[in-house]
Design a protein around this motif. Structure first.
Motif, PDB file in Angstrom:
ATOM      1  N   HIS A 267      -1.284 -42.871  -9.069  1.00 47.18           N
ATOM      2  CA  HIS A 267      -0.948 -43.231 -10.452  1.00 47.18           C
ATOM      3  C   HIS A 267      -0.190 -42.122 -11.189  1.00 47.18           C
ATOM      4  O   HIS A 267       0.732 -42.389 -11.956  1.00 47.18           O
ATOM      5  N   VAL A 268      -0.555 -40.861 -10.954  1.00 52.13           N
ATOM      6  CA  VAL A 268      -0.001 -39.780 -11.783  1.00 52.13           C
ATOM      7  C   VAL A 268       0.895 -38.812 -11.029  1.00 52.13           C
ATOM      8  O   VAL A 268       1.493 -37.936 -11.653  1.00 52.13           O
ATOM      9  N   LYS A 269       1.016 -38.893  -9.708  1.00 53.86           N
ATOM     10  CA  LYS A 269       1.771 -37.874  -8.967  1.00 53.86           C
ATOM     11  C   LYS A 269       3.245 -37.897  -9.364  1.00 53.86           C
ATOM     12  O   LYS A 269       3.805 -38.926  -9.729  1.00 53.86           O
ATOM     13  N   LEU A 270       3.894 -36.737  -9.252  1.00 52.16           N
ATOM     14  CA  LEU A 270       5.311 -36.615  -9.570  1.00 52.16           C
ATOM     15  C   LEU A 270       6.132 -37.155  -8.409  1.00 52.16           C
ATOM     16  O   LEU A 270       5.790 -36.947  -7.243  1.00 52.16           O
ATOM     17  N   PRO A 271       7.248 -37.846  -8.685  1.00 52.08           N
ATOM     18  CA  PRO A 271       8.092 -38.350  -7.591  1.00 52.08           C
ATOM     19  C   PRO A 271       8.848 -37.207  -6.934  1.00 52.08           C
ATOM     20  O   PRO A 271       9.409 -36.357  -7.610  1.00 52.08           O
ATOM     21  N   PHE A 272       8.855 -37.177  -5.603  1.00 58.00           N
ATOM     22  CA  PHE A 272       9.593 -36.162  -4.875  1.00 58.00           C
ATOM     23  C   PHE A 272      10.979 -36.701  -4.521  1.00 58.00           C
ATOM     24  O   PHE A 272      11.125 -37.846  -4.126  1.00 58.00           O
ATOM     25  N   ARG A 273      11.973 -35.831  -4.663  1.00 59.73           N
ATOM     26  CA  ARG A 273      13.345 -36.229  -4.380  1.00 59.73           C
ATOM     27  C   ARG A 273      13.792 -35.606  -3.068  1.00 59.73           C
ATOM     28  O   ARG A 273      13.538 -34.448  -2.819  1.00 59.73           O
ATOM     29  N   GLY A 274      14.518 -36.403  -2.254  1.00 57.00           N
ATOM     30  CA  GLY A 274      15.040 -35.877  -1.012  1.00 57.00           C
ATOM     31  C   GLY A 274      13.999 -35.909   0.089  1.00 57.00           C
ATOM     32  O   GLY A 274      12.816 -36.171  -0.138  1.00 57.00           O
ATOM     33  N   PRO A 275      14.437 -35.620   1.312  1.00 60.04           N
ATOM     34  CA  PRO A 275      13.502 -35.635   2.453  1.00 60.04           C
ATOM     35  C   PRO A 275      12.497 -34.511   2.364  1.00 60.04           C
ATOM     36  O   PRO A 275      12.791 -33.427   1.875  1.00 60.04           O
ATOM     37  N   ILE A 276      11.309 -34.773   2.831  1.00 58.93           N
ATOM     38  CA  ILE A 276      10.236 -33.787   2.818  1.00 58.93           C
ATOM     39  C   ILE A 276      10.040 -33.253   4.240  1.00 58.93           C
ATOM     40  O   ILE A 276       9.837 -34.016   5.179  1.00 58.93           O
ATOM     41  N   LEU A 277      10.123 -31.964   4.390  1.00 59.38           N
ATOM     42  CA  LEU A 277       9.904 -31.346   5.688  1.00 59.38           C
ATOM     43  C   LEU A 277       8.418 -31.373   6.015  1.00 59.38           C
ATOM     44  O   LEU A 277       7.597 -30.921   5.235  1.00 59.38           O
ATOM     45  N   ILE A 278       8.081 -31.941   7.159  1.00 56.43           N
ATOM     46  CA  ILE A 278       6.692 -32.037   7.562  1.00 56.43           C
ATOM     47  C   ILE A 278       6.282 -30.732   8.220  1.00 56.43           C
ATOM     48  O   ILE A 278       6.856 -30.319   9.227  1.00 56.43           O
ATOM     49  N   ILE A 279       5.292 -30.077   7.660  1.00 60.21           N
ATOM     50  CA  ILE A 279       4.788 -28.827   8.190  1.00 60.21           C
ATOM     51  C   ILE A 279       3.381 -29.050   8.710  1.00 60.21           C
ATOM     52  O   ILE A 279       2.549 -29.673   8.043  1.00 60.21           O
ATOM     53  N   GLU A 280       3.111 -28.572   9.884  1.00 60.41           N
ATOM     54  CA  GLU A 280       1.790 -28.755  10.474  1.00 60.41           C
ATOM     55  C   GLU A 280       0.739 -28.081   9.625  1.00 60.41           C
ATOM     56  O   GLU A 280       0.883 -26.935   9.212  1.00 60.41           O
ATOM     57  N   GLU A 281      -0.326 -28.800   9.332  1.00 60.35           N
ATOM     58  CA  GLU A 281      -1.377 -28.278   8.490  1.00 60.35           C
ATOM     59  C   GLU A 281      -2.238 -27.272   9.243  1.00 60.35           C
ATOM     60  O   GLU A 281      -2.541 -27.448  10.419  1.00 60.35           O
ATOM     61  N   THR A 282      -2.627 -26.243   8.553  1.00 57.33           N
ATOM     62  CA  THR A 282      -3.535 -25.251   9.113  1.00 57.33           C
ATOM     63  C   THR A 282      -4.716 -25.093   8.174  1.00 57.33           C
ATOM     64  O   THR A 282      -4.552 -25.025   6.960  1.00 57.33           O
ATOM     65  N   THR A 283      -5.885 -25.083   8.732  1.00 57.38           N
ATOM     66  CA  THR A 283      -7.087 -24.963   7.923  1.00 57.38           C
ATOM     67  C   THR A 283      -7.253 -23.530   7.442  1.00 57.38           C
ATOM     68  O   THR A 283      -7.201 -22.593   8.232  1.00 57.38           O
ATOM     69  N   ILE A 284      -7.429 -23.361   6.139  1.00 56.93           N
ATOM     70  CA  ILE A 284      -7.636 -22.042   5.556  1.00 56.93           C
ATOM     71  C   ILE A 284      -9.120 -21.838   5.331  1.00 56.93           C
ATOM     72  O   ILE A 284      -9.762 -22.582   4.603  1.00 56.93           O
ATOM     73  N   GLN A 285      -9.675 -20.860   5.986  1.00 48.07           N
ATOM     74  CA  GLN A 285     -11.102 -20.626   5.889  1.00 48.07           C
ATOM     75  C   GLN A 285     -11.445 -19.873   4.609  1.00 48.07           C
ATOM     76  O   GLN A 285     -10.601 -19.224   4.006  1.00 48.07           O
ATOM     77  N   GLU A 286     -12.696 -20.007   4.237  1.00 48.12           N
ATOM     78  CA  GLU A 286     -13.173 -19.275   3.073  1.00 48.12           C
ATOM     79  C   GLU A 286     -13.183 -17.775   3.348  1.00 48.12           C
ATOM     80  O   GLU A 286     -13.384 -17.347   4.483  1.00 48.12           O
ATOM     81  N   PRO A 287     -12.919 -16.947   2.321  1.00 50.16           N
ATOM     82  CA  PRO A 287     -12.957 -15.494   2.512  1.00 50.16           C
ATOM     83  C   PRO A 287     -14.314 -15.038   3.034  1.00 50.16           C
ATOM     84  O   PRO A 287     -15.349 -15.595   2.700  1.00 50.16           O
ATOM     85  N   MET A 288     -14.306 -14.002   3.896  1.00 51.51           N
ATOM     86  CA  MET A 288     -15.538 -13.522   4.505  1.00 51.51           C
ATOM     87  C   MET A 288     -16.298 -12.591   3.565  1.00 51.51           C
ATOM     88  O   MET A 288     -15.729 -12.005   2.660  1.00 51.51           O
ATOM     89  N   SER A 289     -17.589 -12.456   3.840  1.00 55.08           N
ATOM     90  CA  SER A 289     -18.429 -11.549   3.068  1.00 55.08           C
ATOM     91  C   SER A 289     -18.171 -10.116   3.519  1.00 55.08           C
ATOM     92  O   SER A 289     -17.552  -9.858   4.555  1.00 55.08           O
ATOM     93  N   LEU A 290     -18.694  -9.151   2.730  1.00 54.63           N
ATOM     94  CA  LEU A 290     -18.517  -7.747   3.075  1.00 54.63           C
ATOM     95  C   LEU A 290     -19.189  -7.407   4.403  1.00 54.63           C
ATOM     96  O   LEU A 290     -18.669  -6.600   5.191  1.00 54.63           O
ATOM     97  N   GLU A 291     -20.361  -8.034   4.669  1.00 53.70           N
ATOM     98  CA  GLU A 291     -21.054  -7.773   5.934  1.00 53.70           C
ATOM     99  C   GLU A 291     -20.218  -8.238   7.119  1.00 53.70           C
ATOM    100  O   GLU A 291     -20.105  -7.546   8.144  1.00 53.70           O
ATOM    101  N   GLU A 292     -19.606  -9.430   6.964  1.00 54.13           N
ATOM    102  CA  GLU A 292     -18.765  -9.943   8.049  1.00 54.13           C
ATOM    103  C   GLU A 292     -17.541  -9.060   8.262  1.00 54.13           C
ATOM    104  O   GLU A 292     -17.114  -8.829   9.394  1.00 54.13           O
ATOM    105  N   ILE A 293     -16.977  -8.560   7.161  1.00 59.83           N
ATOM    106  CA  ILE A 293     -15.808  -7.678   7.260  1.00 59.83           C
ATOM    107  C   ILE A 293     -16.173  -6.382   7.971  1.00 59.83           C
ATOM    108  O   ILE A 293     -15.436  -5.907   8.845  1.00 59.83           O
ATOM    109  N   GLU A 294     -17.322  -5.791   7.611  1.00 54.93           N
ATOM    110  CA  GLU A 294     -17.754  -4.559   8.258  1.00 54.93           C
ATOM    111  C   GLU A 294     -18.015  -4.781   9.751  1.00 54.93           C
ATOM    112  O   GLU A 294     -17.674  -3.936  10.587  1.00 54.93           O
ATOM    113  N   LYS A 295     -18.605  -5.930  10.094  1.00 58.40           N
ATOM    114  CA  LYS A 295     -18.865  -6.243  11.498  1.00 58.40           C
ATOM    115  C   LYS A 295     -17.560  -6.361  12.271  1.00 58.40           C
ATOM    116  O   LYS A 295     -17.436  -5.859  13.402  1.00 58.40           O
ATOM    117  N   LEU A 296     -16.571  -7.010  11.652  1.00 57.55           N
ATOM    118  CA  LEU A 296     -15.269  -7.153  12.298  1.00 57.55           C
ATOM    119  C   LEU A 296     -14.582  -5.795  12.469  1.00 57.55           C
ATOM    120  O   LEU A 296     -13.908  -5.543  13.472  1.00 57.55           O
TER     121      LEU A 296
END
Length: 339
Positions: A267-296
């Motif tokens: 209902h509310v999305k903006l119309p896109f003009r021209g062809p849209i390049l399809i980019i493969e989606e990649t899952t973005i994980q949540e930022p790690m905790s300080l303990e996980e960072i230190e372990k890494l």
């Protein structure tokens, strides 16, 4: 509220002679204020006189007018001055006004189907890239076409919804009698709907929001809507916050909200003009905790040590191989001589 501070108050706050400040006042597009070049000259004069407190105030005022609350190019109007003085004397945060100007500009441009976005663009850019890119990744220079492709291919899986570093315990959900959060900026008033942004604050969305909580309103001319301005101002005396009752922090969407969202996008999305390049989606994980960072970090250091040990063993093996090759060569020579 449309009643800006007097020249005398501004001059006293900045430590500048009132008559000198009055001589620098200008009117551009029906708006009163001071040109950037005049305030810069004033700041240089204060620096040469060693009046560093006044110099810092004038410099901050220039930043307020040019960066945080832009209106007319290279011009600091009295609306920006009013917000600066509210922070200087009463420690009132300028953030609600910055948010109000951003939403107001977006809504106005959408209603008029185009035009220039007039708000604090550096903060808007920082907000946008913080959700669009992984934390710590390098943001390269992009042309308009590349930005268009990136934006049109954004999806639920490519957005980094929440950073644990924010550590938000409570969220402002309602003010006074308003079902959402009314905001007052330098150019008008607009409401902010936390029900649509709760995911960005680290909390799940389980059901569709109540229609009243997302019904927008706009105030274009604050000089003609004094009753509404008074209602908005007094509503901030009764701020309603929520925390634990919003649920365990996970940034997910559940239940019937997904279906409601799909219908709303159509209902509310903006119309896109021209062809849209399809980019493969990649899952973005949540930022790690300080303990996980230190372990890494420990695992990384261990891997580095193992790599160095293997490199040393490889060098020793090569040296032994070369020695064996030399011995074989010498043996062959002795055999040939014996023959």
């Amino acid at each position: 509220m449309g009643h800006y501070p007097s020249l005398t108050k501004v001059a006293t706050s900045l430590g500048i002679d009132a008559r000198e400040l009055a001589s620098k006042k200008e009117i551009k597009g029906g708006i009163e204020g001071f040109s950037r070049i005049n305030l810069e000259r004033c700041a240089l004069s204060l620096a040469e006189s060693g009046k560093w407190d006044a110099f810092m105030d004038v410099l901050a005022l220039i930043i307020y007018g040019i960066v945080l609350f832009p209106n007319v190019e290279n011009f600091i109007d009295f609306a920006a001055i009013d917000i600066f003085l509210a922070f200087k004397h009463e420690r009132k945060s300028p953030i609600p006004a910055i948010l109000a100007d951003t939403y107001h500009s977006f809504t106005l441009r959408h209603e008029r189907r185009g035009g220039m976005i007039l708000c604090c663009l550096p903060i808007l850019y920082l907000w946008f890239t913080s959700y669009m890119f992984k934390r710590g990744s390098q943001i390269e220079i992009k042309n308009k076409s590349e930005w268009a492709h990136n934006i049109t291919n954004l999806s639920e899986k490519t957005i980094s919804w929440y950073s644990r570093e924010q550590n938000i315990d409570e969220v402002v959900c309602q003010c006074g009698d308003f079902p959402n959060v009314p905001l007052m900026g330098t150019k008008g008033c607009v409401n902010y709907n936390p029900a649509l942004a709760i995911r960005q604050l680290g909390y799940p969305i389980r059901i569709p929001p109540v229609e009243d909580s997302i019904t927008p309103f706009m105030v274009y001319d604050m000089t003609k809507e004094l009753d509404m301005l008074n209602k908005i101002r007094h509503s901030w005396d009764r701020v309603i916050k929520k925390g634990r009752e919003l649920g365990k922090r996970n940034c997910y969407v559940e239940g019937s909200y997904q279906q409601w969202l799909s219908e709303r996008v159509q209902h509310v999305k903006l119309p896109f003009r021209g062809p849209i390049l399809i980019i493969e989606e990649t899952t973005i994980q949540e930022p790690m905790s300080l303990e996980e960072i230190e372990k890494l970090k420990e695992e990384l250091a261990k891997s580095e040590k193992e790599r160095e040990d293997m490199k040393r063993e490889l060098i020793q093996a090569r040296q032994k191989y070369q020695e064996v090759q030399r011995e074989i060569s010498q043996a062959r020579q002795r055999v040939e001589l014996a023959n």
